[in-house]
Design a protein around this motif. Structure first.
Motif, short mmCIF file in Angstrom:
data_model
loop_
_atom_site.label_atom_id
_atom_site.label_comp_id
_atom_site.label_asym_id
_atom_site.label_seq_id
_atom_site.Cartn_x
_atom_site.Cartn_y
_atom_site.Cartn_z
N MET A 1 1.03 -1.18 -10.61
CA MET A 1 -0.04 -1.16 -9.57
C MET A 1 0.76 -1.45 -8.46
SD MET A 1 -3.28 -1.80 -8.84
CE MET A 1 -4.20 -2.30 -10.27
N GLN A 2 1.71 -1.96 -8.47
CA GLN A 2 2.46 -2.00 -7.04
C GLN A 2 2.96 -0.56 -6.64
OE1 GLN A 2 5.93 -4.19 -7.89
NE2 GLN A 2 4.82 -6.55 -8.13
N GLN A 3 3.31 0.18 -7.48
CA GLN A 3 3.64 1.57 -6.98
C GLN A 3 2.29 2.41 -6.52
OE1 GLN A 3 6.93 3.07 -6.58
NE2 GLN A 3 7.11 0.94 -6.31
N THR A 4 1.33 2.02 -7.20
CA THR A 4 0.10 2.70 -7.01
C THR A 4 -0.25 2.32 -5.52
OG1 THR A 4 -0.44 2.84 -9.29
CG2 THR A 4 -2.40 2.98 -7.50
N VAL A 5 -0.42 1.22 -5.17
CA VAL A 5 -0.75 0.63 -3.96
C VAL A 5 0.23 1.32 -2.93
CG1 VAL A 5 -0.90 -1.30 -2.64
CG2 VAL A 5 -2.02 -1.36 -4.74
N TYR A 6 1.65 1.00 -3.10
CA TYR A 6 2.65 1.64 -2.37
C TYR A 6 2.46 3.13 -2.03
CZ TYR A 6 7.27 2.86 -0.67
OH TYR A 6 8.43 3.53 0.16
#
Length: 155
Positions: free
Chosen positions: A107-112
């Protein structure tokens, strides 16, 4: 230059920009994941942003826009666009942490990466239109008109 040719040329430049930018961003993302295991995420983001900015500026100036070496001014202007991008990506991931404290790495990488894609579109426009813009040749004036600097120097 006719309209279709102009569109094709800019589409090709955007394709090169997106391809190079995506490659640099993915490498920076991998470095970010690794670095964030040893140092705080914000510091890791800052380090990967600086390194990837230098690489991306060189690639975009030379390959995407056919501008040649960007020089210090080009690097500084490009860095300004990245500084704004860093704020946007940091705000996006920071917001995720505030809204979903237990969000995982995916999720963090998707947002980033989503925030980075939006920043990339804005960055392309600024670099294309302002930093590495194509300048039309200036018309030469006749012998009777002096440049202001030449006039002031003669006075």
């Amino acid at each position: 230059m006719n309209g279709l040719r102009l569109i094709r040329r800019h589409a090709a430049a955007f394709g090169r920009f997106a391809g190079l930018g995506s490659g640099v961003t993915l490498a920076a993302s991998a470095a970010l994941v690794l670095l964030s295991r040893w140092i705080p995420w914000m510091a890791a983001n800052a380090l990967t942003t600086v390194a990837s900015t230098v690489v991306a500026t060189e690639l975009h100036a030379r390959v995407s826009f056919g501008h040649g070496r960007p020089g210090l001014a080009g690097h500084l202007k490009s860095a300004a666009t990245i500084a704004l991008g860093w704020l946007v990506t940091s705000a996006a991931v920071g917001s995720l942490a505030a809204l979903r404290p237990g969000a995982g790495l995916v999720m963090q990488q998707t947002v980033y990466l989503s925030a980075t894609a939006l920043v990339g579109i804005g960055r392309y426009l600024v670099l294309r239109l302002a930093v590495f813009a194509e300048h039309a040749p200036r018309p030469r004036t006749g012998g009777g008109v002096r440049l202001r600097a030449a006039y002031d120097a003669a006075a």
